[in-house]
Enzyme design. Structure first.
Site, mmCIF file in Angstrom:
data_model
loop_
_atom_site.group_PDB
_atom_site.id
_atom_site.type_symbol
_atom_site.label_atom_id
_atom_site.label_comp_id
_atom_site.label_asym_id
_atom_site.label_seq_id
_atom_site.Cartn_x
_atom_site.Cartn_y
_atom_site.Cartn_z
ATOM 1 N N GLY A 52 0.821 -1.208 0.000
ATOM 2 C CA GLY A 52 0.000 0.000 0.000
ATOM 3 C C GLY A 52 0.857 1.261 0.000
ATOM 4 O O GLY A 52 0.605 2.187 0.748
ATOM 5 N N HIS A 53 1.880 1.267 -0.875
ATOM 6 C CA HIS A 53 2.758 2.424 -0.982
ATOM 7 C C HIS A 53 3.555 2.349 -2.282
ATOM 8 O O HIS A 53 3.512 1.359 -3.000
ATOM 9 C CB HIS A 53 3.716 2.508 0.214
ATOM 10 N N SER A 54 4.293 3.426 -2.534
ATOM 11 C CA SER A 54 5.219 3.516 -3.652
ATOM 12 C C SER A 54 6.523 4.090 -3.116
ATOM 13 O O SER A 54 6.585 4.512 -1.962
ATOM 14 C CB SER A 54 4.627 4.434 -4.727
ATOM 15 N N ARG A 99 2.259 -0.518 -4.991
ATOM 16 C CA ARG A 99 2.109 -1.955 -4.852
ATOM 17 C C ARG A 99 1.297 -2.306 -3.622
ATOM 18 O O ARG A 99 1.400 -1.649 -2.591
ATOM 19 C CB ARG A 99 3.465 -2.658 -4.807
ATOM 20 N N VAL A 124 5.792 6.974 -0.579
ATOM 21 C CA VAL A 124 4.535 7.672 -0.864
ATOM 22 C C VAL A 124 3.464 6.734 -0.332
ATOM 23 O O VAL A 124 3.269 5.641 -0.860
ATOM 24 C CB VAL A 124 4.337 7.934 -2.372
#
Length: 141
Positions: A52-54, A99, A124
């Site tokens: 749940g981030h980049s 992802r 992010v």
């Protein structure tokens, strides 16, 4: 020549032996970055999601060293999903890709090999922020 600006499955070396198989990773030769950190995710309860981030700078290789799980990725324009279930394959994720990981089988272990040491500034964590940032780039999925 392989384009390592896009997410893709990478085949890792697999040495077959009657006693069992062996797979290895060497930063810069079997994977497209120097390895700076490794961590693994395991004992994920049924129905839970990870990720749940980049990342702004970090490249990553995800490997199902045990069991299976799905990796869902987005470039801010579209989504693509991969099922990882072979310890000799890894999903390469370059910077700028969102992802999430889900659908973990019982006993699944996700090994993450990354190009950077941990720094919170590289993350992010809000999808709306990610989508705004992605509009500054061309689609890559």
């Amino acid at each position: 020549m392989t384009d390592f600006t896009k997410p893709q499955i990478i085949q890792l070396p697999k040495i077959h032996d009657l006693r069992g198989n062996l797979t290895f990773v060497q930063g810069g030769s079997t994977i497209p970055f120097e390895l700076k950190r490794a961590y693994w995710i395991y004992d994920v309860p049924a129905g839970e999601e990870r990720g749940g981030h980049s990342h702004h700078e970090m490249s990553q290789l995800l490997i199902a060293v045990g069991g299976s799980f799905d990796v869902n990725i987005s470039d801010g324009y579209s989504w693509r999903s991969f099922t990882l279930n072979r310890p000799f394959e890894g999903l390469f994720i370059p910077p700028g890709i969102w992802r999430t990981l889900d659908n973990f089988s019982s006993g699944a272990v996700c090994l993450s090999l990354v190009s950077n040491e941990f720094t919170e500034d590289d993350y992010v964590r809000d999808y709306e922020d990610f989508k705004r940032l992605s509009q500054l780039r061309e689609p890559i999925l």
